[in-house]
Enzyme design. Structure first.
Site, mmCIF file in Angstrom:
data_model
loop_
_atom_site.group_PDB
_atom_site.id
_atom_site.type_symbol
_atom_site.label_atom_id
_atom_site.label_comp_id
_atom_site.label_asym_id
_atom_site.label_seq_id
_atom_site.Cartn_x
_atom_site.Cartn_y
_atom_site.Cartn_z
ATOM 1 N N CYS A 47 -26.216 -8.436 -22.478
ATOM 2 C CA CYS A 47 -27.455 -8.324 -22.797
ATOM 3 C C CYS A 47 -28.641 -8.437 -23.022
ATOM 4 C CB CYS A 47 -26.939 -8.542 -24.373
ATOM 5 S SG CYS A 47 -25.344 -7.806 -24.939
ATOM 6 N N GLY A 73 -28.454 -4.036 -20.234
ATOM 7 C CA GLY A 73 -27.426 -3.031 -21.048
ATOM 8 C C GLY A 73 -28.286 -1.821 -21.020
ATOM 9 N N ASN A 147 -26.842 -12.604 -27.736
ATOM 10 C CA ASN A 147 -26.642 -12.209 -26.173
ATOM 11 C C ASN A 147 -25.561 -13.664 -25.952
ATOM 12 O OD1 ASN A 147 -27.788 -12.934 -23.040
ATOM 13 N ND2 ASN A 147 -26.363 -12.106 -22.916
ATOM 14 N N GLY A 148 -24.671 -13.210 -25.427
ATOM 15 C CA GLY A 148 -22.992 -13.979 -24.643
ATOM 16 C C GLY A 148 -21.597 -13.781 -25.618
ATOM 17 N N TYR A 292 -27.451 -12.283 -9.943
ATOM 18 C CA TYR A 292 -27.303 -10.937 -9.857
ATOM 19 C C TYR A 292 -28.193 -10.804 -10.901
ATOM 20 C CZ TYR A 292 -25.200 -6.507 -10.561
ATOM 21 O OH TYR A 292 -24.713 -5.612 -11.558
#
Ligand code: SF4
Length: 509
Positions: A47, A73, A147-148, A292
């Site tokens: 995210c 996202g 985020n996470g 990535y």
């Protein structure tokens, strides 16, 4: 009873572990089951979060920030704003530009905003869990975006429910807000610090009340979070937080620093203050951000992603160079590493595979028939470049192996004499519990086959991965970051993992 793995020591735990298992199954950013992503052969984005303090058009700035973070996202997005009195919040399914038209942004007044873009499942439950989440708590109105993934949420949630908490979502973020609401601390900032100390796992969080913005990272520093500043000649500076610095660039904000692991930053009208709510935890930032996830034009964990990827390609050429005629990246994420490989090996770099950028969510569907079609829709070989050539293909990962096999076949089908696949990280042998949607160990090809067996499966003439030492070296500079490499080693930096997810193929609990 479900067994847990406690950094290698097996034991028994109570039924609340069932909720822990849900942590992994729900995928990224604390949402419900993500079956659709697991049907694809690529690790999925996490995210992205943004926060703005002190801008007359905070919602528009947050929108631009989200736009730059769209790669993290694409399924839902939301923006919450505050004007000192009210807290507005609008969320929707789809791309940022699809949800936030001029009319929608006009309904988000105020000089403060937090925003979130998310990869998630579809349907009503996805919208319910879309972020920011706005909760009217005993500590006042709070909006939060995260985020996470938390890894001990089963225990924490069960305890909160025993204490009378009523949850409206299955999101990790709501657990943090409920912990804040139930904290006995006398000030809001103490309550936030108190709640963050009780959760374990990965979180880069932005929070907003009617008149303040907060930003925090977990003590391990799994996910990135940068802070920037827009200089205003006629008033206080605008303070910006964003998952990646590419968002600061679009906003023309100067990068100031990263929010530190275990740090809680507060921004008010009086300026920026900070405290370390947790100390002494070794840093374990996600190295896959450099391989990535993050954009190559971002600076993540204090170092440029493009530089890390270029070095990965060079190191790959040193470790496993092969006689060839040209180097071809699997676009887009393999491009920087392929440039490094080609330069180091003294070989020409060519875009021998072209990606169609207009294929997206529409074709991410579970049916095998559609997936087969999907690879060809996304990538097409440039026949005149590949014909009669010995090709080194550079990619960033092999998950199940099915997509890699299709790409190798595609390049060979376009006339290549030899196809040598090089991967810019070590074999992915274990799932992630920290916000990256990975299949279980049973489905990870490298967890169940040797490199030679994988080579045969994907039908390449040769296959080699970057070594772990090589990867760590490529992501190391003056920053001296500590990295999480659990998906390559199985050594998790937190105590809690879902034991069912890390069983090899054929094994049972
Ligand atoms: S397990 Fe892998 S993907 Fe997950 S945080 Fe660690 S390095 Fe990143």
């Amino acid at each position: 009873m479900t067994r847990r793995l406690y950094q290698g020591i097996e034991g028994e735990i109570d039924a609340s572990h069932a909720i822990l298992a849900e942590t992994k199954r729900k995928g990224t950013c604390g949402e419900a089951a993500v079956r659709r992503a697991r049907s694809t052969d690529k690790l999925r984005e996490e995210c992205g979060v943004v926060a703005i303090h002190g801008h007359p058009e905070a919602a528009r700035q947050a929108y631009l920030g989200l736009y730059a973070l769209q790669h993290r996202g694409q399924e839902s997005a939301g923006i919450a704003t505050a004007d000192g009195y009210h807290l507005a919040n609008i969320k929707g399914m789809g791309l940022v530009s699809e949800i936030f038209t001029d009319d929608v942004l006009a309904k988000l007044p105020g000089p403060m905003a937090i925003a979130h873009t998310r990869y998630s499942t579809t349907g009503d439950s996805a919208l319910l869990n879309a972020q920011p989440i706005r909760v009217d708590s005993t500590k006042g109105l709070i909006a939060i975006a995260h985020n996470g993934n938390l890894v001990n949420l089963g225990n924490v949630r069960a305890r909160l429910e025993r204490d009378g908490a009523y949850f409206q979502t299955t999101s990790d973020s709501e657990i943090i807000v409920q912990l804040i609401a139930h904290s006995r601390a006398s000030t809001l900032v103490d309550a936030i610090a108190d709640s963050l100390r009780q959760v374990e796992g990965a979180f880069s969080i932005v929070m907003m009340t009617r008149d303040r913005i907060f930003a925090a990272r977990d003590p391990h520093g799994f996910r990135p979070l940068s802070m920037g500043r827009m200089r205003n000649l006629d008033g206080p500076d605008t303070i910006v937080f964003a998952s990646e610095t590419c968002a600061l660039d679009l906003l023309r904000a100067e990068y100031e620093r990263d929010v530190l692991p275990g740090e809680l930053v507060m921004v008010t009208e009086d300026g920026v203050t900070s405290r370390q709510y947790s100390t002494g935890v070794p840093q374990s930032s996600c190295i896959f951000e450099h391989v990535y996830f993050a954009r190559p034009d971002s600076r993540v964990f204090g170092r440029w992603v493009q530089e890390s990827r270029d070095r990965m390609g060079r190191q790959l050429a040193r470790e496993s160079g092969v006689p060839a005629d040209l180097v071809v990246p699997v676009p887009d994420s393999g491009v920087s590493a392929a440039l490094g490989y080609a330069d180091q090996a003294g070989l020409p770099f060519r875009f021998g595979l072209i990606r169609n950028h207009y294929v997206g969510r529409t074709f991410i569907e579970p049916e095998q028939r559609v997936r087969d079609f999907g690879v060809r829709l996304k990538l097409n070989p440039v026949r005149n470049l590949l014909e009669d050539k010995r090709v080194v293909l550079i990619d960033d990962s092999i998950i199940r192996g099915t997509t890699s096999r299709k790409i190798v076949r595609m390049v060979r089908g376009a006339g290549a004499k030899e196809v040598h696949l090089r991967i810019s990280c070590p074999p992915t042998i274990s799932p992630c519990f920290y916000g990256v949607d990975t299949p279980s160990k049973r489905e990870l090809i490298a967890a169940n086959k040797s490199v030679e067996e994988i080579r045969r499966f994907i039908e390449a003439d040769s296959l080699a991965y970057l070594s772990l030492e090589g990867l760590l070296d490529c992501c190391d500079g003056e920053e001296h970051n500590g990295y999480c490499t659990a998906c390559y080693t199985g050594n998790y930096p937190t105590q809690w993992v879902d034991v069912e997810e890390i069983l090899p193929a054929g094994a049972t609990v």
